[in-house]
Write a protein that holds these residues in place. Sequence first.
Motif, PDB file in Angstrom:
ATOM      1  N   VAL A  24       0.947  -1.203   0.068  1.00  0.00           N
ATOM      2  CA  VAL A  24       0.189   0.053   0.046  1.00  0.00           C
ATOM      3  C   VAL A  24       0.643   1.197  -0.106  1.00  0.00           C
ATOM      4  O   VAL A  24       0.722   2.303  -0.943  1.00  0.00           O
ATOM      5  N   THR A  25       1.713   1.304   1.031  1.00  0.00           N
ATOM      6  CA  THR A  25       2.798   2.408   0.863  1.00  0.00           C
ATOM      7  C   THR A  25       3.453   2.500  -0.526  1.00  0.00           C
ATOM      8  O   THR A  25       3.572   3.721  -0.842  1.00  0.00           O
ATOM      9  N   SER A  26       4.069   1.480  -1.202  1.00  0.00           N
ATOM     10  CA  SER A  26       4.560   1.467  -2.432  1.00  0.00           C
ATOM     11  C   SER A  26       3.557   2.023  -3.483  1.00  0.00           C
ATOM     12  O   SER A  26       4.078   2.961  -4.331  1.00  0.00           O
ATOM     13  N   VAL A  27       2.380   1.757  -3.496  1.00  0.00           N
ATOM     14  CA  VAL A  27       1.419   2.273  -4.543  1.00  0.00           C
ATOM     15  C   VAL A  27       1.383   3.571  -4.115  1.00  0.00           C
ATOM     16  O   VAL A  27       1.277   4.507  -5.313  1.00  0.00           O
ATOM     17  N   LEU A  28       1.342   4.244  -2.822  1.00  0.00           N
ATOM     18  CA  LEU A  28       0.977   5.711  -2.689  1.00  0.00           C
ATOM     19  C   LEU A  28       2.265   6.306  -3.092  1.00  0.00           C
ATOM     20  O   LEU A  28       2.434   7.389  -3.701  1.00  0.00           O
ATOM     21  N   LYS A  29       3.498   5.931  -3.017  1.00  0.00           N
ATOM     22  CA  LYS A  29       4.796   6.615  -2.935  1.00  0.00           C
ATOM     23  C   LYS A  29       5.076   6.529  -4.649  1.00  0.00           C
ATOM     24  O   LYS A  29       5.847   7.490  -5.102  1.00  0.00           O
ATOM     25  N   ASP A  30       4.645   5.579  -5.350  1.00  0.00           N
ATOM     26  CA  ASP A  30       4.721   5.414  -6.762  1.00  0.00           C
ATOM     27  C   ASP A  30       3.940   6.179  -7.698  1.00  0.00           C
ATOM     28  O   ASP A  30       3.746   6.379  -8.905  1.00  0.00           O
ATOM     29  N   SER A  31       2.943   6.738  -7.045  1.00  0.00           N
ATOM     30  CA  SER A  31       1.943   7.756  -7.739  1.00  0.00           C
ATOM     31  C   SER A  31       2.282   8.972  -8.145  1.00  0.00           C
ATOM     32  O   SER A  31       3.398   9.590  -7.701  1.00  0.00           O
ATOM     33  N   GLU A  32       1.911   9.264  -9.320  1.00  0.00           N
ATOM     34  CA  GLU A  32       2.256  10.576 -10.101  1.00  0.00           C
ATOM     35  C   GLU A  32       2.190  11.754  -9.070  1.00  0.00           C
ATOM     36  O   GLU A  32       2.838  12.936  -8.719  1.00  0.00           O
ATOM     37  N   ALA A  33       1.102  11.838  -8.462  1.00  0.00           N
ATOM     38  CA  ALA A  33       0.573  12.928  -7.438  1.00  0.00           C
ATOM     39  C   ALA A  33       1.685  13.035  -6.420  1.00  0.00           C
ATOM     40  O   ALA A  33       2.030  14.190  -6.240  1.00  0.00           O
TER      41      ALA A  33
ATOM     42  N   GLY B 143       8.476   8.958   7.577  1.00  0.00           N
ATOM     43  CA  GLY B 143       7.557   7.713   8.487  1.00  0.00           C
ATOM     44  C   GLY B 143       6.375   7.096   7.195  1.00  0.00           C
ATOM     45  O   GLY B 143       6.771   7.120   6.171  1.00  0.00           O
ATOM     46  N   ILE B 144       5.398   7.077   7.879  1.00  0.00           N
ATOM     47  CA  ILE B 144       4.281   6.315   7.034  1.00  0.00           C
ATOM     48  C   ILE B 144       3.604   7.140   6.102  1.00  0.00           C
ATOM     49  O   ILE B 144       2.692   8.119   6.799  1.00  0.00           O
ATOM     50  N   VAL B 145       3.589   7.257   4.869  1.00  0.00           N
ATOM     51  CA  VAL B 145       2.690   7.777   3.961  1.00  0.00           C
ATOM     52  C   VAL B 145       1.348   7.175   4.088  1.00  0.00           C
ATOM     53  O   VAL B 145       1.052   5.850   4.082  1.00  0.00           O
ATOM     54  N   SER B 146       0.382   8.247   4.198  1.00  0.00           N
ATOM     55  CA  SER B 146      -1.151   7.425   4.397  1.00  0.00           C
ATOM     56  C   SER B 146      -2.036   8.230   3.383  1.00  0.00           C
ATOM     57  O   SER B 146      -1.641   9.239   2.879  1.00  0.00           O
ATOM     58  N   GLY B 147      -3.138   7.542   3.267  1.00  0.00           N
ATOM     59  CA  GLY B 147      -4.223   8.214   2.351  1.00  0.00           C
ATOM     60  C   GLY B 147      -4.713   7.341   1.331  1.00  0.00           C
ATOM     61  O   GLY B 147      -4.401   5.794   1.346  1.00  0.00           O
ATOM     62  N   THR B 148      -5.320   7.714   0.379  1.00  0.00           N
ATOM     63  CA  THR B 148      -5.923   6.962  -0.872  1.00  0.00           C
ATOM     64  C   THR B 148      -5.555   7.567  -2.250  1.00  0.00           C
ATOM     65  O   THR B 148      -5.366   8.789  -2.369  1.00  0.00           O
ATOM     66  N   VAL B 149      -5.324   6.526  -2.998  1.00  0.00           N
ATOM     67  CA  VAL B 149      -4.908   6.850  -4.472  1.00  0.00           C
ATOM     68  C   VAL B 149      -6.008   5.885  -5.212  1.00  0.00           C
ATOM     69  O   VAL B 149      -5.888   5.091  -4.914  1.00  0.00           O
ATOM     70  N   THR B 150      -7.281   6.394  -5.848  1.00  0.00           N
ATOM     71  CA  THR B 150      -8.182   5.333  -6.290  1.00  0.00           C
ATOM     72  C   THR B 150      -8.277   5.767  -7.860  1.00  0.00           C
ATOM     73  O   THR B 150      -7.928   6.888  -8.571  1.00  0.00           O
TER      74      THR B 150
END
Length: 140
Positions: free
Chosen positions: A44-53, A79-86
């Motif tokens: 999940v953290t990798s998906v957030l960090k790999d997002s263009e945003a 630390g921990i990147v949190s949130g959502t990318v949908t």
Amino acid sequence: MEDSNELVQRQSWLNRNWKWFIPSGCLTLLVLVALFIGGIFYEVTSVLKDSEAYKESMIAVENNKLVVEKLGSPVETDGIVSGTVTSHNEVRTCNVQVPLKGPKGKGTLFIVGEKRGTWKYSEMSVYIKNTNEKIDLLEK
């Protein structure tokens, strides 16, 4: 004597070894569950960090003189990147919070946006913890 030897030989492996087998089995199960949860968290953290945003926002943070002045250089995640990318019907949305740190202090990057072709952000700001200050990265 012969009867007692027969009784010892008839005991099952589990009856003879339960004192170490059950605790080690429970420990193994706990380790596997922890590894599974850790793997999901990492993905999940990798998906957030790999997002263009995320990438565009971190570039904006590094290029903002006021943020660099308040936090110091280099500004890094803390630390921990949190949130959502949908993603739904070729429309992507994000609502992400990224903890930041620098030599002078800590802060949080807030990213809220939508992508229909290109990203359009409704919020991209850094909250500076030490001064309770909010720096808008979308201001020109």
